[in-house]
Design a protein around this motif. Structure first.
Motif, PDB file in Angstrom:
ATOM      1  N   THR A  50      -2.257  77.682  -0.720  1.00  0.00           N
ATOM      2  CA  THR A  50      -3.667  77.299  -0.926  1.00  0.00           C
ATOM      3  C   THR A  50      -4.024  76.011  -0.174  1.00  0.00           C
ATOM      4  O   THR A  50      -5.192  75.664  -0.067  1.00  0.00           O
ATOM      5  CB  THR A  50      -4.006  77.116  -2.430  1.00  0.00           C
ATOM      6  N   SER A  51      -2.999  75.310   0.338  1.00  0.00           N
ATOM      7  CA  SER A  51      -3.263  74.069   1.080  1.00  0.00           C
ATOM      8  C   SER A  51      -3.217  74.345   2.584  1.00  0.00           C
ATOM      9  O   SER A  51      -2.156  74.636   3.144  1.00  0.00           O
ATOM     10  CB  SER A  51      -2.210  73.011   0.702  1.00  0.00           C
ATOM     11  N   GLU A  84     -11.598  81.484 -10.328  1.00  0.00           N
ATOM     12  CA  GLU A  84     -11.516  80.445  -9.298  1.00  0.00           C
ATOM     13  C   GLU A  84     -10.075  80.290  -8.821  1.00  0.00           C
ATOM     14  O   GLU A  84      -9.804  80.226  -7.614  1.00  0.00           O
ATOM     15  CB  GLU A  84     -11.994  79.121  -9.906  1.00  0.00           C
ATOM     16  N   TYR A  87      -9.098  83.295  -6.764  1.00  0.00           N
ATOM     17  CA  TYR A  87      -9.697  83.250  -5.422  1.00  0.00           C
ATOM     18  C   TYR A  87      -8.905  82.300  -4.506  1.00  0.00           C
ATOM     19  O   TYR A  87      -8.677  82.587  -3.342  1.00  0.00           O
ATOM     20  CB  TYR A  87     -11.161  82.825  -5.534  1.00  0.00           C
ATOM     21  N   LEU A  88      -8.497  81.193  -5.106  1.00  0.00           N
ATOM     22  CA  LEU A  88      -7.754  80.199  -4.324  1.00  0.00           C
ATOM     23  C   LEU A  88      -6.440  80.792  -3.786  1.00  0.00           C
ATOM     24  O   LEU A  88      -6.139  80.689  -2.597  1.00  0.00           O
ATOM     25  CB  LEU A  88      -7.476  78.982  -5.222  1.00  0.00           C
ATOM     26  N   VAL A  92      -8.207  82.326  -0.461  1.00  0.00           N
ATOM     27  CA  VAL A  92      -8.096  81.134   0.406  1.00  0.00           C
ATOM     28  C   VAL A  92      -6.682  81.044   0.999  1.00  0.00           C
ATOM     29  O   VAL A  92      -6.517  80.730   2.188  1.00  0.00           O
ATOM     30  CB  VAL A  92      -8.453  79.848  -0.393  1.00  0.00           C
ATOM     31  N   SER A 140     -10.722  89.073  -5.705  1.00  0.00           N
ATOM     32  CA  SER A 140     -10.032  88.007  -4.954  1.00  0.00           C
ATOM     33  C   SER A 140      -9.138  88.617  -3.869  1.00  0.00           C
ATOM     34  O   SER A 140      -9.057  88.098  -2.755  1.00  0.00           O
ATOM     35  CB  SER A 140      -9.218  87.108  -5.903  1.00  0.00           C
TER      36      SER A 140
END
Ligand SMILES: NC(=O)c1ccc[n+]([C@@H]2O[C@H](COP(=O)([O-])OP(=O)(O)OC[C@H]3O[C@@H](n4cnc5c(N)ncnc54)[C@H](OP(=O)(O)O)[C@@H]3O)[C@@H](O)[C@H]2O)c1
Length: 299
Positions: A50-51, A84, A87-88, A92, A140
């Motif tokens: 996620t980063s 949320e 989704y991350l 993401v 997601s």
């Protein structure tokens, strides 16, 4: 060639790491394509997908040529309660990997799910069917698919379903545990899908990654789609457990996330390209149980 496996502690990541490190599995020997390989297998503690900064630094350091993204938030009810977070990790995260793969010229093998469909079908879904997810997990994962397809040219989306493997928890292990503890089971008989062995999926993925194919692929074990109830009965039969498996309906067993009634997938794109190596689900399950129960006896 450097191969990166993310989510390596999960069911599929673990199996992929094993086959790539050992050079073979019960399905066969790795193609020559993999003769010179270095495997970098990481989970969230070493690489949190996620980063974007972490992903970019990781790519700069390790320069992977192929990435198998097995990292995901797979707790369907957990996702429903925290869209949320889902989704991350599921959208993401794959986007970060897709950006890095495109920038560094790597091939991305991304995993997705039957939950991208609404589950109202009456015949197995094929890759060209229009997805319509109706759970937070499905939405997601669908967003993740789209990011990957839009961002990374050399990528495959591999949709699987009802996955079980040696690592982690899954339906097969839960049924064995409950049968031994309770002596009887009650399992829904109005949700139909394709039980899929992580052994078969890992094998199919290494074959697909070695090809030049791109796009969406359905990758589930073959044979008739079944209900969870029929799947549980086969597990009991093959494990030699004389346990009654009662039937119930989804309405009698409500869960936070709506389960698809019919989410069978057809591996059409595989069949039309590199070939479909996924076994019949019964054959794959029998083989899994034989090895898994033997491991249990030795412990
Ligand atoms: N399981 C199924 O029945 C099923 C069905 C259809 C499709 N799929 C898809 O198949 C793929 C593999 O599934 P699986 O069953 O092998 O999954 P899994 O066993 O749940 O493994 C996923 C792994 O990813 C890790 N992870 C979570 N967040 C992360 C992050 N931010 N960065 C890096 N790693 C992270 C997890 O760590 P923690 O455990 O610590 O969170 C876990 O080790 C997934 O894409 C999944 O959506 C699975």
């Amino acid at each position: 060639m450097t191969i990166l496996i993310t989510g390596a502690h999960g069911q599929l990541g673990n199996e992929l790491q094993k086959i790539l490190e050992e050079g073979a599995s019960e399905r066969g020997i790795l193609p020559l394509f993999y003769a010179q390989r270095m495997i970098v297998a990481v989970d969230v503690n070493e690489l949190d997908i996620t980063s974007s900064d972490a992903v970019d630094s990781f790519f700069t350091l390790h320069k992977p040529n192929i990435v198998f993204n097995c990292a995901a938030m797979t707790n369907v009810d957990g996702c429903e309660g925290n869209e949320e977070a889902a989704y991350l990790v599921n959208a993401v995260g794959p986007k970060n990997l897709a950006v890095a793969c495109e920038r560094h010229g790597a091939r991305l093998m991304h995993l997705s799910t039957d939950y991208v469909f609404d589950g109202l079908g009456t015949r197995p879904y094929v890759e060209s069917d229009v997805p319509a997810a109706n759970t937070a997990y499905g939405r997601s994962k669908l967003a993740g698919e789209r990011f990957v397809l839009e961002t990374c040219k050399d990528s495959c989306i591999c949709r699987t379903a009802w996955l079980y493997g040696y690592a982690g928890n899954n339906f097969v292990k839960t049924m064995l545990k409950l049968a031994r503890e309770k002596g009887q089971l009650t399992v829904v008989n109005d949700q139909v899908g394709n039980p899929t062995s992580a052994v078969d999926l890992a094998w199919q993925l290494v074959l697909l990654a070695a090809s030049e194919e791109t796009g969406i692929f359905h990758c589930t074990c073959n044979g008739d789609a079944v209900s969870w109830n029929a799947f549980a009965k086969r597990i009991m039969e093959k494990a030699g457990l004389a346990v009654e498996v009662k039937a119930c309906t989804t309405a009698e067993f409500p869960r936070p996330a709506k389960r698809p009634a019919y989410s069978a997938l057809e591996n059409r794109h595989l069949r039309e390209t590199i070939g479909d190596s996924m076994r019949d689900w019964k054959e794959a399950l029998d083989s899994f149980l034989e090895h898994y129960l033997e491991q249990e006896r030795r412990q």
